[in-house]
Write a protein that holds these residues in place. Structure first.
Motif, PDB file in Angstrom:
ATOM      1  N   ASP A  15       0.808  -1.221   0.000  1.00  0.00           N
ATOM      2  CA  ASP A  15       0.000   0.000   0.000  1.00  0.00           C
ATOM      3  C   ASP A  15       0.842   1.272   0.000  1.00  0.00           C
ATOM      4  OD1 ASP A  15      -2.308  -1.474  -0.087  1.00  0.00           O
ATOM      5  OD2 ASP A  15      -2.765  -1.254   2.046  1.00  0.00           O
ATOM      6  N   ALA A  16       2.029   1.221   0.589  1.00  0.00           N
ATOM      7  CA  ALA A  16       2.890   2.407   0.650  1.00  0.00           C
ATOM      8  C   ALA A  16       3.314   2.879  -0.740  1.00  0.00           C
ATOM      9  CB  ALA A  16       4.127   2.123   1.505  1.00  0.00           C
ATOM     10  N   PHE A  17       3.354   1.970  -1.707  1.00  0.00           N
ATOM     11  CA  PHE A  17       3.786   2.336  -3.061  1.00  0.00           C
ATOM     12  C   PHE A  17       2.660   2.969  -3.863  1.00  0.00           C
ATOM     13  CE2 PHE A  17       6.769  -0.811  -1.567  1.00  0.00           C
ATOM     14  CZ  PHE A  17       7.969  -0.183  -1.831  1.00  0.00           C
ATOM     15  N   GLN A  18       1.446   2.904  -3.371  1.00  0.00           N
ATOM     16  CA  GLN A  18       0.292   3.600  -3.922  1.00  0.00           C
ATOM     17  C   GLN A  18       0.149   3.433  -5.434  1.00  0.00           C
ATOM     18  OE1 GLN A  18       1.181   7.470  -2.253  1.00  0.00           O
ATOM     19  NE2 GLN A  18      -0.023   7.021  -0.436  1.00  0.00           N
ATOM     20  N   ILE A  19       0.157   2.183  -5.874  1.00  0.00           N
ATOM     21  CA  ILE A  19      -0.056   1.902  -7.292  1.00  0.00           C
ATOM     22  C   ILE A  19      -1.513   2.235  -7.607  1.00  0.00           C
ATOM     23  CG2 ILE A  19      -0.111   0.100  -9.066  1.00  0.00           C
ATOM     24  CD1 ILE A  19       2.148  -1.290  -7.481  1.00  0.00           C
ATOM     25  N   PRO A  20      -1.754   3.077  -8.624  1.00  0.00           N
ATOM     26  CA  PRO A  20      -3.131   3.502  -8.935  1.00  0.00           C
ATOM     27  C   PRO A  20      -4.043   2.326  -9.298  1.00  0.00           C
ATOM     28  CG  PRO A  20      -1.525   4.856 -10.101  1.00  0.00           C
ATOM     29  CD  PRO A  20      -0.768   3.718  -9.490  1.00  0.00           C
ATOM     30  N   GLU A  21      -5.314   2.470  -8.962  1.00  0.00           N
ATOM     31  CA  GLU A  21      -6.336   1.474  -9.290  1.00  0.00           C
ATOM     32  C   GLU A  21      -6.299   1.182 -10.788  1.00  0.00           C
ATOM     33  OE1 GLU A  21      -9.316  -1.104  -8.233  1.00  0.00           O
ATOM     34  OE2 GLU A  21      -8.496   0.346  -6.814  1.00  0.00           O
ATOM     35  N   GLY A  22      -6.299  -0.095 -11.137  1.00  0.00           N
ATOM     36  CA  GLY A  22      -6.285  -0.496 -12.543  1.00  0.00           C
ATOM     37  C   GLY A  22      -4.895  -0.564 -13.153  1.00  0.00           C
ATOM     38  N   LYS A  23      -3.895  -0.126 -12.433  1.00  0.00           N
ATOM     39  CA  LYS A  23      -2.501  -0.182 -12.915  1.00  0.00           C
ATOM     40  C   LYS A  23      -1.775  -1.304 -12.182  1.00  0.00           C
ATOM     41  CE  LYS A  23      -2.707   3.582 -15.428  1.00  0.00           C
ATOM     42  NZ  LYS A  23      -2.535   3.615 -16.850  1.00  0.00           N
ATOM     43  N   HIS A  24      -0.629  -1.697 -12.735  1.00  0.00           N
ATOM     44  CA  HIS A  24       0.137  -2.780 -12.131  1.00  0.00           C
ATOM     45  C   HIS A  24       1.581  -2.398 -11.851  1.00  0.00           C
ATOM     46  CE1 HIS A  24      -3.209  -5.469 -12.642  1.00  0.00           C
ATOM     47  NE2 HIS A  24      -3.376  -4.935 -13.842  1.00  0.00           N
ATOM     48  N   SER A  25       1.896  -1.119 -12.005  1.00  0.00           N
ATOM     49  CA  SER A  25       3.247  -0.677 -11.672  1.00  0.00           C
ATOM     50  C   SER A  25       3.248   0.825 -11.405  1.00  0.00           C
ATOM     51  CB  SER A  25       4.224  -1.003 -12.802  1.00  0.00           C
ATOM     52  OG  SER A  25       3.974  -0.197 -13.934  1.00  0.00           O
ATOM     53  N   LYS A  26       4.294   1.237 -10.711  1.00  0.00           N
ATOM     54  CA  LYS A  26       4.477   2.666 -10.453  1.00  0.00           C
ATOM     55  C   LYS A  26       5.948   2.921 -10.195  1.00  0.00           C
ATOM     56  CE  LYS A  26       3.130   6.501  -7.519  1.00  0.00           C
ATOM     57  NZ  LYS A  26       2.344   6.927  -6.357  1.00  0.00           N
ATOM     58  N   GLU A  27       6.478   3.947 -10.835  1.00  0.00           N
ATOM     59  CA  GLU A  27       7.850   4.376 -10.570  1.00  0.00           C
ATOM     60  C   GLU A  27       7.843   5.285  -9.354  1.00  0.00           C
ATOM     61  OE1 GLU A  27      10.260   5.923 -13.665  1.00  0.00           O
ATOM     62  OE2 GLU A  27       9.939   4.181 -14.950  1.00  0.00           O
ATOM     63  N   PHE A  28       8.932   5.220  -8.601  1.00  0.00           N
ATOM     64  CA  PHE A  28       9.052   6.071  -7.427  1.00  0.00           C
ATOM     65  C   PHE A  28      10.528   6.360  -7.178  1.00  0.00           C
ATOM     66  CE2 PHE A  28       9.377   1.752  -6.021  1.00  0.00           C
ATOM     67  CZ  PHE A  28      10.309   1.758  -5.005  1.00  0.00           C
ATOM     68  N   GLY A  29      10.789   7.402  -6.434  1.00  0.00           N
ATOM     69  CA  GLY A  29      12.156   7.785  -6.117  1.00  0.00           C
ATOM     70  C   GLY A  29      12.514   7.431  -4.691  1.00  0.00           C
ATOM     71  N   VAL A  30      13.769   7.077  -4.488  1.00  0.00           N
ATOM     72  CA  VAL A  30      14.302   6.854  -3.143  1.00  0.00           C
ATOM     73  C   VAL A  30      15.623   7.608  -3.046  1.00  0.00           C
ATOM     74  CG1 VAL A  30      13.225   4.605  -2.813  1.00  0.00           C
ATOM     75  CG2 VAL A  30      15.499   4.716  -3.761  1.00  0.00           C
ATOM     76  N   THR A  31      15.977   7.963  -1.840  1.00  0.00           N
ATOM     77  CA  THR A  31      17.246   8.641  -1.591  1.00  0.00           C
ATOM     78  C   THR A  31      18.088   7.765  -0.682  1.00  0.00           C
ATOM     79  OG1 THR A  31      16.140  10.777  -1.756  1.00  0.00           O
ATOM     80  CG2 THR A  31      18.308  10.770  -0.736  1.00  0.00           C
ATOM     81  N   ASP A  32      19.337   7.508  -1.093  1.00  0.00           N
ATOM     82  CA  ASP A  32      20.201   6.687  -0.239  1.00  0.00           C
ATOM     83  C   ASP A  32      20.844   7.552   0.839  1.00  0.00           C
ATOM     84  OD1 ASP A  32      22.519   7.932  -1.328  1.00  0.00           O
ATOM     85  OD2 ASP A  32      22.887   6.298  -2.726  1.00  0.00           O
TER      86      ASP A  32
END
Length: 121
Positions: free
Chosen positions: A27-44
């Motif tokens: 749930d934290a990645f908040q992939i939109p309803e009807g979609k199966h992927s989402k790009e997101f950024g992280v900082t090391d």
């Protein structure tokens, strides 16, 4: 203080192909309803930004989330191996629909029969 999203000991598949994400963190990645992927950024921990993609299965009722794009590059850059550990944390909100995530890795070190962990990478 960042909230830990999940910590994972890495498997061979995590290192070579894609990293499985615990279902409780999907749930934290908040992939939109009807979609199966989402790009997101992280900082090391060094302040470098990375782009990953979280994907789920399209037809299976069990979504089985994985990190694909960008993850393997991060793992190779850090020379991560099976048994090493990675931690994702929530460091804030960018927008209402996007969490700001942090990532750090630690290498497992065996020394004189004892398991030690490196400083965060």
């Amino acid at each position: 203080m960042p909230e830990i999203l999940f910590t994972k000991k890495l498997s061979k598949t995590d290192i070579e192909y894609r990293m499985a994400v615990p279902m409780k963190s999907l749930d934290a990645f908040q992939i939109p309803e009807g979609k199966h992927s989402k790009e997101f950024g992280v900082t090391d921990i060094h302040g470098k930004r990375w782009r990953f993609r979280c994907c789920t299965r399209k037809t299976d009722p069990y979504p089985k989330p994985v990190l694909s794009s960008g993850w393997i590059e991060f793992a190779k850059t850090r020379s991560l191996k099976v048994g090493d550990e990675v931690t994702f944390s929530v460091v804030g909100m960018k927008r209402a629909e996007d969490l700001e995530l942090g990532i750090q890795a630690r290498k497992k070190i065996k020394l004189f029969g004892k398991v030690l962990w490196s400083d965060p990478l």
